[in-house]
Design a protein around this motif. Structure first.
Motif, PDB file in Angstrom:
ATOM      1  N   THR A 158       0.837  -1.208   0.000  1.00  0.00           N
ATOM      2  CA  THR A 158       0.000   0.000   0.000  1.00  0.00           C
ATOM      3  C   THR A 158       0.869   1.254   0.000  1.00  0.00           C
ATOM      4  OG1 THR A 158      -1.776  -1.145   1.171  1.00  0.00           O
ATOM      5  CG2 THR A 158      -1.773   1.262   1.275  1.00  0.00           C
ATOM      6  N   GLN A 159       1.942   1.223   0.778  1.00  0.00           N
ATOM      7  CA  GLN A 159       2.829   2.384   0.843  1.00  0.00           C
ATOM      8  C   GLN A 159       3.579   2.588  -0.469  1.00  0.00           C
ATOM      9  OE1 GLN A 159       5.182   1.487   4.320  1.00  0.00           O
ATOM     10  NE2 GLN A 159       3.796   2.592   5.671  1.00  0.00           N
ATOM     11  N   LEU A 160       3.981   1.486  -1.120  1.00  0.00           N
ATOM     12  CA  LEU A 160       4.618   1.595  -2.434  1.00  0.00           C
ATOM     13  C   LEU A 160       3.666   2.260  -3.426  1.00  0.00           C
ATOM     14  CD1 LEU A 160       6.773   0.876  -4.607  1.00  0.00           C
ATOM     15  CD2 LEU A 160       5.639  -1.344  -4.824  1.00  0.00           C
ATOM     16  N   ARG A 161       2.421   1.784  -3.477  1.00  0.00           N
ATOM     17  CA  ARG A 161       1.436   2.368  -4.391  1.00  0.00           C
ATOM     18  C   ARG A 161       1.179   3.837  -4.058  1.00  0.00           C
ATOM     19  NH1 ARG A 161      -1.154  -2.321  -2.565  1.00  0.00           N
ATOM     20  NH2 ARG A 161      -0.917  -4.118  -3.975  1.00  0.00           N
ATOM     21  N   ALA A 162       1.209   4.176  -2.761  1.00  0.00           N
ATOM     22  CA  ALA A 162       0.987   5.564  -2.356  1.00  0.00           C
ATOM     23  C   ALA A 162       2.051   6.476  -2.950  1.00  0.00           C
ATOM     24  CB  ALA A 162       0.987   5.663  -0.833  1.00  0.00           C
ATOM     25  N   ILE A 185      21.928   1.990  12.892  1.00  0.00           N
ATOM     26  CA  ILE A 185      22.454   1.878  11.531  1.00  0.00           C
ATOM     27  C   ILE A 185      21.260   1.583  10.635  1.00  0.00           C
ATOM     28  CG2 ILE A 185      24.091   0.712  10.018  1.00  0.00           C
ATOM     29  CD1 ILE A 185      25.325   2.261  12.411  1.00  0.00           C
ATOM     30  N   LEU A 186      20.836   2.591   9.872  1.00  0.00           N
ATOM     31  CA  LEU A 186      19.583   2.522   9.131  1.00  0.00           C
ATOM     32  C   LEU A 186      19.804   2.777   7.644  1.00  0.00           C
ATOM     33  CD1 LEU A 186      17.357   4.675  11.531  1.00  0.00           C
ATOM     34  CD2 LEU A 186      17.470   2.180  11.406  1.00  0.00           C
ATOM     35  N   PRO A 187      18.925   2.231   6.801  1.00  0.00           N
ATOM     36  CA  PRO A 187      18.964   2.607   5.386  1.00  0.00           C
ATOM     37  C   PRO A 187      18.798   4.111   5.245  1.00  0.00           C
ATOM     38  CG  PRO A 187      17.553   0.698   5.710  1.00  0.00           C
ATOM     39  CD  PRO A 187      17.892   1.211   7.078  1.00  0.00           C
ATOM     40  N   ASP A 188      19.628   4.700   4.418  1.00  0.00           N
ATOM     41  CA  ASP A 188      19.648   6.152   4.265  1.00  0.00           C
ATOM     42  C   ASP A 188      18.576   6.569   3.257  1.00  0.00           C
ATOM     43  OD1 ASP A 188      20.340   8.779   4.452  1.00  0.00           O
ATOM     44  OD2 ASP A 188      22.177   8.624   3.279  1.00  0.00           O
ATOM     45  N   ILE A 189      17.319   6.538   3.700  1.00  0.00           N
ATOM     46  CA  ILE A 189      16.202   6.882   2.827  1.00  0.00           C
ATOM     47  C   ILE A 189      15.588   8.176   3.329  1.00  0.00           C
ATOM     48  CG2 ILE A 189      13.995   6.132   1.869  1.00  0.00           C
ATOM     49  CD1 ILE A 189      16.348   4.402   1.028  1.00  0.00           C
ATOM     50  N   LYS A 190      15.906   9.253   2.659  1.00  0.00           N
ATOM     51  CA  LYS A 190      15.318  10.542   3.012  1.00  0.00           C
ATOM     52  C   LYS A 190      15.218  11.382   1.750  1.00  0.00           C
ATOM     53  CE  LYS A 190      19.749  12.594   4.420  1.00  0.00           C
ATOM     54  NZ  LYS A 190      20.559  11.383   4.273  1.00  0.00           N
ATOM     55  N   MET A 191      14.306  12.354   1.784  1.00  0.00           N
ATOM     56  CA  MET A 191      14.095  13.183   0.605  1.00  0.00           C
ATOM     57  C   MET A 191      15.180  14.249   0.500  1.00  0.00           C
ATOM     58  SD  MET A 191       9.969  13.608   0.200  1.00  0.00           S
ATOM     59  CE  MET A 191       9.544  13.992   1.893  1.00  0.00           C
ATOM     60  N   SER A 192      15.749  14.360  -0.684  1.00  0.00           N
ATOM     61  CA  SER A 192      16.778  15.354  -0.952  1.00  0.00           C
ATOM     62  C   SER A 192      16.701  15.723  -2.427  1.00  0.00           C
ATOM     63  CB  SER A 192      18.162  14.802  -0.593  1.00  0.00           C
ATOM     64  OG  SER A 192      18.463  13.663  -1.379  1.00  0.00           O
ATOM     65  N   GLY A 240      -1.876  13.835   2.641  1.00  0.00           N
ATOM     66  CA  GLY A 240      -2.066  13.322   3.991  1.00  0.00           C
ATOM     67  C   GLY A 240      -1.327  12.028   4.252  1.00  0.00           C
ATOM     68  N   ILE A 241      -0.205  11.818   3.554  1.00  0.00           N
ATOM     69  CA  ILE A 241       0.577  10.591   3.695  1.00  0.00           C
ATOM     70  C   ILE A 241       1.940  10.938   4.274  1.00  0.00           C
ATOM     71  CG2 ILE A 241       1.697   8.693   2.445  1.00  0.00           C
ATOM     72  CD1 ILE A 241      -0.606   8.829   0.437  1.00  0.00           C
ATOM     73  N   PHE A 242       2.285  10.278   5.367  1.00  0.00           N
ATOM     74  CA  PHE A 242       3.578  10.517   5.996  1.00  0.00           C
ATOM     75  C   PHE A 242       4.688   9.958   5.102  1.00  0.00           C
ATOM     76  CE2 PHE A 242       7.102   9.274   8.831  1.00  0.00           C
ATOM     77  CZ  PHE A 242       7.367  10.514   9.396  1.00  0.00           C
ATOM     78  N   PRO A 243       5.719  10.745   4.833  1.00  0.00           N
ATOM     79  CA  PRO A 243       6.787  10.289   3.927  1.00  0.00           C
ATOM     80  C   PRO A 243       7.738   9.316   4.607  1.00  0.00           C
ATOM     81  CG  PRO A 243       7.265  12.503   4.693  1.00  0.00           C
ATOM     82  CD  PRO A 243       5.905  12.157   5.230  1.00  0.00           C
ATOM     83  N   ASP A 244       7.225   8.126   4.887  1.00  0.00           N
ATOM     84  CA  ASP A 244       8.050   7.077   5.465  1.00  0.00           C
ATOM     85  C   ASP A 244       8.840   6.393   4.357  1.00  0.00           C
ATOM     86  OD1 ASP A 244       9.138   5.532   7.435  1.00  0.00           O
ATOM     87  OD2 ASP A 244       7.251   4.679   8.150  1.00  0.00           O
ATOM     88  N   ARG A 245       9.595   5.379   4.737  1.00  0.00           N
ATOM     89  CA  ARG A 245      10.555   4.758   3.823  1.00  0.00           C
ATOM     90  C   ARG A 245       9.920   4.256   2.531  1.00  0.00           C
ATOM     91  NH1 ARG A 245      13.501  -0.928   5.267  1.00  0.00           N
ATOM     92  NH2 ARG A 245      14.511  -1.302   3.259  1.00  0.00           N
ATOM     93  N   PHE A 246       8.848   3.471   2.626  1.00  0.00           N
ATOM     94  CA  PHE A 246       8.313   2.843   1.418  1.00  0.00           C
ATOM     95  C   PHE A 246       7.515   3.807   0.531  1.00  0.00           C
ATOM     96  CE2 PHE A 246       9.400  -0.939   3.875  1.00  0.00           C
ATOM     97  CZ  PHE A 246      10.079  -1.654   2.905  1.00  0.00           C
ATOM     98  N   PRO A 247       6.744   4.759   1.080  1.00  0.00           N
ATOM     99  CA  PRO A 247       6.167   5.768   0.183  1.00  0.00           C
ATOM    100  C   PRO A 247       7.239   6.573  -0.557  1.00  0.00           C
ATOM    101  CG  PRO A 247       4.983   5.756   2.266  1.00  0.00           C
ATOM    102  CD  PRO A 247       6.176   4.863   2.441  1.00  0.00           C
ATOM    103  N   ILE A 248       8.330   6.899   0.146  1.00  0.00           N
ATOM    104  CA  ILE A 248       9.416   7.629  -0.511  1.00  0.00           C
ATOM    105  C   ILE A 248      10.038   6.780  -1.619  1.00  0.00           C
ATOM    106  CG2 ILE A 248      11.750   8.544  -0.194  1.00  0.00           C
ATOM    107  CD1 ILE A 248      10.908   9.515   2.553  1.00  0.00           C
ATOM    108  N   LEU A 249      10.263   5.506  -1.335  1.00  0.00           N
ATOM    109  CA  LEU A 249      10.832   4.615  -2.355  1.00  0.00           C
ATOM    110  C   LEU A 249       9.867   4.427  -3.525  1.00  0.00           C
ATOM    111  CD1 LEU A 249      12.558   1.901  -0.137  1.00  0.00           C
ATOM    112  CD2 LEU A 249      13.680   3.526  -1.675  1.00  0.00           C
ATOM    113  N   GLY A 250       8.555   4.383  -3.233  1.00  0.00           N
ATOM    114  CA  GLY A 250       7.571   4.303  -4.312  1.00  0.00           C
ATOM    115  C   GLY A 250       7.639   5.524  -5.204  1.00  0.00           C
ATOM    116  N   TYR A 251       7.741   6.692  -4.594  1.00  0.00           N
ATOM    117  CA  TYR A 251       7.843   7.940  -5.359  1.00  0.00           C
ATOM    118  C   TYR A 251       9.129   7.940  -6.194  1.00  0.00           C
ATOM    119  CZ  TYR A 251       7.661  12.985  -6.275  1.00  0.00           C
ATOM    120  OH  TYR A 251       7.610  14.214  -6.874  1.00  0.00           O
TER     121      TYR A 251
END
Length: 365
Positions: free
Chosen positions: A47-51, A270-277, A292-303
């Motif tokens: 769902t987050q990927l599709r978002a 030690i985390l995957p470096d997934i952030k918007m830049s 209204g979607i929080f930009p967590d790891r998988f929505p960001i990766l989907g985008y």
């Protein structure tokens, strides 16, 4: 002279008229298959990927589309993988995004290889899957880091930042955490660093006084925990109650929700470096907020994957696997390039510090 001009004009007009049918044709849309479970524990990630795809689509809704997608439900069983691949072939997809399960991905890849359809995966870290894909030249491209990458980064962090400290490396006995701790230990050994204590503990206990006392008796100051967030919080609480103070570090498990106990400030993850830049980060963040979607790891990766699809659609190459290997994609997670084995070449881990209720500060190695 006039006759020559007229003749040239007629030739040009004829060329233009001949070209009009092809110019009038719409650009062929890249056909993207999205494969994700629609039920079970992994359905949220789908769902987050599709978002992320949806937010990208809405942000650029006024632009001519460059790709379209079809969805295929993923069943996390080996025999289902080939069936999914055959369905994608019938849907005439050009590329696939997703596959959240090792079993289905492993079975689908040989079928997709036969029809030259690459897969971009965002979450599977298994070194075994990745090594097999490289050995057989399977069309797998991974935005997710390898499992061994985390151990390499963690060991570098320990050597560079804790090299003069008294370090313990402990794990809870589960397969994944034992493998992580063992991999870190081997990397540390290669780097000439020996932890003072190597230990394990029983997870899920209400108290960990025995463990923290052993660490205290060994004069330990810094502890890498292959275990859960709750277990780490319990260790910190019990240590503090008897006057011991440790600096803790761990992996992805530290991102779990609080279960009644807070992590102490200064805990390292030690985390995957997934952030918007990048140039589009501000606009993308606004698009997430608007949806209204929080930009967590998988929505960001989907985008980010939607951005890759958009750019890939504009590359004039029928061999998408080769295009993925030869193109630098500009995304909200930074530049993305893949090597000849489909591995992302940019650094994908970072060390983050817990401060006042969240991981906020990037820690330089």
């Amino acid at each position: 002279m006039n006759k020559n001009v007229a003749y040239i004009f007629q030739v040009i007009l004829a060329v233009i008229c001949f070209s009009l049918p092809s110019m009038a044709q719409e650009q062929k849309l890249l056909r993207v298959g999205i494969v994700a479970p629609d039920d079970g524990t992994l359905s949220l990630l789908g769902t987050q990927l599709r978002a992320g795809f949806y937010i990208h689509e809405q942000q650029f809704i006024d632009n001519p589309p460059t790709f379209e997608f079809v969805e295929e439900a993923e069943i996390c069983e080996p025999e289902a993988g080939a069936d999914i691949a055959y369905s994608l072939e019938e849907a005439r997809v050009d590329i696939v995004v997703g596959f959240f399960c090792v079993e289905s991905l492993s079975a689908a890849l040989p079928v997709l290889q036969q029809i030259n359809v690459p897969v971009i995966n965002i979450n599977i870290r298994s070194d075994i899957v990745r090594d097999e894909a490289a050995r057989l030249d399977l069309p797998l491209f991974s935005l997710a880091p390898r499992a061994s990458d985390q151990a390499k980064f963690a060991s570098r962090y320990i050597i560079d930042n804790w090299g003069d400290k008294s370090v313990a490396l402990i794990e809870d006995g589960t397969i994944s955490n034992r493998e992580l701790a063992d991999a870190i230990r081997l990397q540390l050994d290669d780097g000439g660093f020996q932890p003072i204590v190597l230990d394990n503990f029983r997870p899920g206990q209400e108290k960990q006084f025995g463990l923290v006392r052993r660490l205290g008796q060994s004069k330990i100051t810094h502890v890498f925990v292959g275990g859960s967030r709750l277990d780490t919080s319990i260790m910190a609480r019990d240590a503090a109650s008897i006057g011991l103070e440790f600096t803790f570090a761990g992996g992805d498990a530290l991102r779990a929700a609080d279960e009644g106990l807070k992590l102490p400030n200064g805990t390292i993850a030690i985390l995957p470096d997934i952030k918007m830049s990048g140039d589009n980060a501000i606009a993308a963040r606004a698009a997430f907020d608007s949806a209204g979607i929080f930009p967590d790891r998988f929505p960001i990766l989907g985008y980010a994957t939607a951005e890759i699809m958009n750019q890939l659609a504009q590359v004039n190459d029928d061999d998408l696997s080769e295009s993925l290997k030869s193109t630098e994609f500009k995304t909200i997670i930074g530049p993305v390039t893949f090597n000849q084995f489909g591995e992302r070449q940019e650094s994908v881990f970072n060390a983050m510090i817990w401060q006042d209720g969240r991981f906020v500060e990037e820690v330089s190695n």
